[in-house]
Write an enzyme that holds these catalytic residues in place. Structure first.
Site, PDB file in Angstrom:
ATOM      1  CG  HIS A  67      -1.571  -2.816   3.941  1.00 18.05           C
ATOM      2  ND1 HIS A  67      -2.587  -3.173   3.095  1.00 18.05           N
ATOM      3  CD2 HIS A  67      -0.433  -2.859   3.199  1.00 18.05           C
ATOM      4  CE1 HIS A  67      -2.099  -3.413   1.888  1.00 18.05           C
ATOM      5  NE2 HIS A  67      -0.783  -3.228   1.924  1.00 18.05           N
TER       6      HIS A  67
ATOM      7  CG  HIS B 214       2.613  -1.470   1.806  1.00 17.06           C
ATOM      8  ND1 HIS B 214       2.654  -2.842   1.633  1.00 17.06           N
ATOM      9  CD2 HIS B 214       3.662  -1.158   2.619  1.00 17.06           C
ATOM     10  CE1 HIS B 214       3.678  -3.335   2.305  1.00 17.06           C
ATOM     11  NE2 HIS B 214       4.296  -2.333   2.924  1.00 17.06           N
TER      12      HIS B 214
ATOM     13  CG  ASP C 216      -0.201  -0.626  -3.185  1.00 17.84           C
ATOM     14  OD1 ASP C 216       0.510  -0.483  -2.175  1.00 17.84           O
ATOM     15  OD2 ASP C 216      -0.628  -1.736  -3.566  1.00 17.84           O
ATOM     16  CG  HIS C 217      -3.414  -0.979  -0.161  1.00 15.05           C
ATOM     17  ND1 HIS C 217      -4.419  -1.889  -0.375  1.00 15.05           N
ATOM     18  CD2 HIS C 217      -2.292  -1.529  -0.698  1.00 15.05           C
ATOM     19  CE1 HIS C 217      -3.930  -2.953  -1.003  1.00 15.05           C
ATOM     20  NE2 HIS C 217      -2.638  -2.755  -1.204  1.00 15.05           N
TER      21      HIS C 217
ATOM     22  CG  HIS D 105       1.440  -7.474   3.373  1.00 20.43           C
ATOM     23  ND1 HIS D 105       2.001  -8.222   2.364  1.00 20.43           N
ATOM     24  CD2 HIS D 105       1.407  -6.182   2.915  1.00 20.43           C
ATOM     25  CE1 HIS D 105       2.291  -7.435   1.346  1.00 20.43           C
ATOM     26  NE2 HIS D 105       1.949  -6.194   1.664  1.00 20.43           N
TER      27      HIS D 105
ATOM     28  CG  ASP E 185      -1.451  -6.000  -0.404  1.00 23.50           C
ATOM     29  OD1 ASP E 185      -2.582  -5.877  -0.911  1.00 23.50           O
ATOM     30  OD2 ASP E 185      -0.466  -5.346  -0.778  1.00 23.50           O
TER      31      ASP E 185
END
Length: 258
Positions: free
Chosen positions: A62, A64, A66-67, A142, A167
């Site tokens: 996804h 975000h 941090d991914h 999410h 997530d």
């Protein structure tokens, strides 16, 4: 055939001293698949002796940061190392739009093609297939469209399999997809005492992850994506094992074969 999983990042959005954010490499059938790519992933790859030479497919769960914030540095370095295989990035369609200006500026002479292959995170579908393996999306719940990934051998009895559930809040709609999986990675951002916070932020607790593993009849469970609040996640392991005994803590540099 054996699967080899290397955890490159076991932390959540804010990395901790000993935990980078999400990234993993799954190796099987002489191929390497990168799953998520947080900031600093290329350093983790070097630190833990993983290799990029076999990587030609990257799966982003996804959008975000941090991914996926580690993609541009990683791709640039792969070019400097004379990587000669096209790289396919499986992600939400919007990722190509977000990265296109950076790729055009920094990666125009990288030496290999970067091919975006968008998927619909709201439905389960096969997004990769070769002679020995399929990768199927796992729709998660999410704050942005999010998918996990099921890697599964094909055309054999008792196939090996690995499910990556990034997530997500607790959702049983994934159970038919991951049923009888050999190894399940399920995000566990919080302990059970923070169940309301987890629900509000669309994340999972120890009991959520363990319950999913039990209901899916998984062989083993790996929990990760720990909140920075946990300097020592051992109590999370104890909570999960109370429901699903064959649970293990993810940690950066962890390598497991199954």
């Amino acid at each position: 055939m054996e699967f080899k999983l290397t955890i490159l990042g076991s932390g959540s959005a804010v990395p901790a001293r000993d935990r980078n954010s999400s990234a993993q490499i799954l190796e099987t059938h002489d191929k390497g698949f990168l799953i998520d790519c947080a900031d600093g992933t290329q350093l983790q790859i070097m630190k833990y002796g993983a290799h990029t030479s076999r990587i030609s497919h990257i799966f982003i769960s996804h959008l975000h940061g941090d991914h996926f914030f580690g993609l541009i540095p990683l791709l640039t370095t792969m070019g400097m190392k004379n990587h000669n295989k096209d790289v396919h990035i499986h992600s939400d369609a919007q990722l190509e739009t977000l990265l296109k200006p950076l790729l055009e500026y920094f990666c125009h002479d990288i030496g290999f093609n970067i091919i975006f292959e968008p998927y619909n995170a709201l439905e389960s579908s096969v997004i990769y297939e070769d002679r020995s393996l399929t990768v199927t999306t796992i729709p998660l719940v999410h704050s942005v469209p999010t998918a996990g990934f099921l890697f599964k051998e094909k055309n054999i009895d008792n196939p090996n399999s690995y499910a990556y559930c990034s997530d997500t809040r607790y959702t049983e709609r994934i159970l038919p997809i991951i049923s009888d999986v050999k190894c399940l990675y399920h995000e566990t951002t919080y302990g059970k005492d923070f169940a309301e916070k987890a629900k509000g932020r669309l994340h999972s607790t120890t009991t959520d992850a363990a319950t999913i593993a039990e209901k899916a009849n998984a062989d083993r469970l790996i929990i990760g994506h720990f909140s920075k609040r946990y300097d020592d996640p051992t109590p999370l392991l104890q909570e999960a094992r109370a429901i699903f005994p064959n649970t293990y803590l993810a940690y950066d540099g962890m390598t497991i074969t199954f």
